[in-house]
Design an enzyme around this catalytic site. Structure first.
Site, PDB file in Angstrom:
ATOM      1  N   SER A  10      50.771  45.147  35.805  1.00 11.88           N
ATOM      2  CA  SER A  10      51.018  43.862  35.592  1.00 11.88           C
ATOM      3  C   SER A  10      51.561  43.342  34.792  1.00 11.88           C
ATOM      4  CB  SER A  10      49.301  42.807  35.955  1.00 11.88           C
ATOM      5  OG  SER A  10      49.289  41.731  35.106  1.00 11.88           O
ATOM      6  N   HIS A  35      53.718  43.757  38.974  1.00 12.21           N
ATOM      7  CA  HIS A  35      52.562  42.494  39.046  1.00 12.21           C
ATOM      8  C   HIS A  35      53.174  41.536  38.383  1.00 12.21           C
ATOM      9  CE1 HIS A  35      49.684  41.296  41.325  1.00 12.21           C
ATOM     10  NE2 HIS A  35      49.210  40.847  40.757  1.00 12.21           N
ATOM     11  N   ASP A  37      51.788  37.924  37.290  1.00 13.63           N
ATOM     12  CA  ASP A  37      50.161  37.272  37.865  1.00 13.63           C
ATOM     13  C   ASP A  37      50.684  35.783  37.108  1.00 13.63           C
ATOM     14  OD1 ASP A  37      48.786  38.585  38.536  1.00 13.63           O
ATOM     15  OD2 ASP A  37      48.682  39.566  36.670  1.00 13.63           O
ATOM     16  N   MET A  39      49.558  31.375  36.846  1.00 11.46           N
ATOM     17  CA  MET A  39      48.811  31.115  36.900  1.00 11.46           C
ATOM     18  C   MET A  39      48.881  30.136  36.208  1.00 11.46           C
ATOM     19  SD  MET A  39      46.463  34.018  34.790  1.00 11.46           S
ATOM     20  CE  MET A  39      45.922  35.427  35.626  1.00 11.46           C
ATOM     21  N   HIS A  68      51.863  37.063  42.146  1.00  8.99           N
ATOM     22  CA  HIS A  68      50.856  36.588  42.934  1.00  8.99           C
ATOM     23  C   HIS A  68      51.131  35.151  42.049  1.00  8.99           C
ATOM     24  CE1 HIS A  68      46.466  37.598  42.045  1.00  8.99           C
ATOM     25  NE2 HIS A  68      46.710  37.056  42.625  1.00  8.99           N
ATOM     26  N   MET A  70      48.692  32.121  41.244  1.00  9.40           N
ATOM     27  CA  MET A  70      47.291  31.517  40.937  1.00  9.40           C
ATOM     28  C   MET A  70      47.314  30.001  41.320  1.00  9.40           C
ATOM     29  SD  MET A  70      45.516  34.181  39.439  1.00  9.40           S
ATOM     30  CE  MET A  70      47.519  35.675  38.945  1.00  9.40           C
ATOM     31  N   MET A 139      40.860  40.625  45.243  1.00  8.84           N
ATOM     32  CA  MET A 139      40.752  40.417  44.209  1.00  8.84           C
ATOM     33  C   MET A 139      39.240  40.656  44.462  1.00  8.84           C
ATOM     34  SD  MET A 139      43.309  38.306  42.362  1.00  8.84           S
ATOM     35  CE  MET A 139      42.268  38.661  41.056  1.00  8.84           C
ATOM     36  N   PHE A 145      41.916  35.871  34.092  1.00 11.58           N
ATOM     37  CA  PHE A 145      42.237  36.645  33.123  1.00 11.58           C
ATOM     38  C   PHE A 145      42.320  37.970  33.416  1.00 11.58           C
ATOM     39  CE2 PHE A 145      39.766  32.957  32.560  1.00 11.58           C
ATOM     40  CZ  PHE A 145      40.430  32.329  30.999  1.00 11.58           C
ATOM     41  N   GLY A 146      43.274  39.037  32.360  1.00  8.90           N
ATOM     42  CA  GLY A 146      43.157  40.580  32.726  1.00  8.90           C
ATOM     43  C   GLY A 146      41.827  40.736  32.059  1.00  8.90           C
ATOM     44  N   GLY A 147      41.035  42.442  32.109  1.00 13.52           N
ATOM     45  CA  GLY A 147      40.780  43.035  31.307  1.00 13.52           C
ATOM     46  C   GLY A 147      39.140  42.994  31.561  1.00 13.52           C
ATOM     47  N   ASP A 175      43.401  44.474  42.832  1.00 10.46           N
ATOM     48  CA  ASP A 175      43.609  43.597  41.689  1.00 10.46           C
ATOM     49  C   ASP A 175      42.782  43.468  41.132  1.00 10.46           C
ATOM     50  OD1 ASP A 175      45.131  42.599  40.067  1.00 10.46           O
ATOM     51  OD2 ASP A 175      45.947  40.682  41.449  1.00 10.46           O
ATOM     52  N   GLY A 176      42.520  44.064  39.753  1.00  8.80           N
ATOM     53  CA  GLY A 176      41.167  43.381  39.415  1.00  8.80           C
ATOM     54  C   GLY A 176      40.740  44.392  39.127  1.00  8.80           C
ATOM     55  N   GLY A 177      40.898  44.770  36.979  1.00  5.84           N
ATOM     56  CA  GLY A 177      39.658  46.520  37.096  1.00  5.84           C
ATOM     57  C   GLY A 177      39.802  47.448  37.451  1.00  5.84           C
ATOM     58  N   GLY A 197      46.460  46.276  35.246  1.00  3.35           N
ATOM     59  CA  GLY A 197      46.620  45.203  34.078  1.00  3.35           C
ATOM     60  C   GLY A 197      46.907  46.279  32.410  1.00  3.35           C
ATOM     61  N   SER A 198      45.259  45.746  32.277  1.00  2.00           N
ATOM     62  CA  SER A 198      44.679  46.535  30.968  1.00  2.00           C
ATOM     63  C   SER A 198      44.931  48.468  30.918  1.00  2.00           C
ATOM     64  CB  SER A 198      43.742  45.990  30.778  1.00  2.00           C
ATOM     65  OG  SER A 198      42.471  45.457  32.132  1.00  2.00           O
TER      66      SER A 198
END
Ligand code: DX5
Ligand code: ZN
Length: 227
Positions: A10, A35, A37, A39, A68, A70, A139, A145-147, A175-177, A197-198
């Protein structure tokens, strides 16, 4: 048969002043998909970018563009994302009451359709639309938010969705973390597309290749697909 692991970095946590370089570098570093994102500050408590970013990224890479959304409502913007060059367009189950219509619209636009569910939404929410989707996005953080930290309890839901979708041509995306530490559990549960992402961008462009390879190898080792 086990599906190959795909990496979908992402660009959300990138410095947007350098987005062209980030996309080209991620492409060269082995990203399978990019990816994106989107928002709206309404469905999620953050604002990122819209179709113009997708159009700009489209000019920079031939990789699959994975949008994606959102946003709520999503329907008025689906054509704009398709025209901008997204290959996959994913809408949230929680974003509107007419999920079939949204997914049918995406397919009618000639794109692959994805459905996303938040950590607090049970998998029963996607059961009625399995004939209409090419991808389920699970999710593993609350979107916005990322991170954020991976929510391990989501793995059980991924496992149930993997069973629900067995025998169908449906990608299971998480997706996420996602990091080299959390990817194994998600992949073992059945996720074959990993958004990062991060963890993908950390350390800057010279680290992208190792970051992506580290996540991919951890997931492949965990699923026995590592050669
Ligand atoms: C969160 C987004 C994710 C996020 C991933 O709302 O959907 O794609 O950018 O970022 P990390 O990998 O940092 O959790
Ligand atoms: Zn995302």
């Amino acid at each position: 048969m086990t599906k190959p692991i795909l990496l979908a970095p992402s660009i959300l946590s990138a410095d947007f002043a350098t987005i062209g370089d980030v996309v080209r570098d991620l492409d060269a570093a082995g990203a399978d998909w990019i990816h994106l994102d989107v928002m709206d500050g309404h469905f999620v408590p953050n604002i990122s970018f819209g179709p113009d970013m997708v159009r700009a990224v489209r000019r920079l890479t031939g990789k699959t563009l994975d949008a994606h959304l959102m946003i709520a409502p999503a329907d008025p913007y689906l054509a704009a994302f398709a025209e901008a060059g997204a290959d996959i367009i994913t809408v949230h189950t929680e974003a509107g009451p007419h999920l079939h219509r949204s997914l049918q619209t995406i397919r009618a636009l000639g794109k692959r359709a994805g459905v996303a569910i938040n950590p607090g939404t049970p998998e029963s929410a996607i059961e009625p639309v399995l004939d209409l989707v090419d991808l389920v996005l699970v999710m593993s953080v609350n979107p916005g938010f990322g991170g954020q930290a991976f929510i391990p309890a989501v793995c059980e839901k991924i496992r149930r969705i993997t069973a629900m979708t067995a025998g169908r041509e449906i990608d299971i995306q998480v997706d996420g973390g996602i990091t080299a530490e959390t990817a194994p559990a998600a992949a073992q549960a059945g996720a074959n597309v990993l958004v990062a992402g991060s963890a993908a961008l950390k350390g800057g462009p010279e680290r992208y290749r190792d970051n992506l390879a580290g996540i991919r190898q951890a997931a492949e080792r965990a699923t026995g697909t590592w050669a």
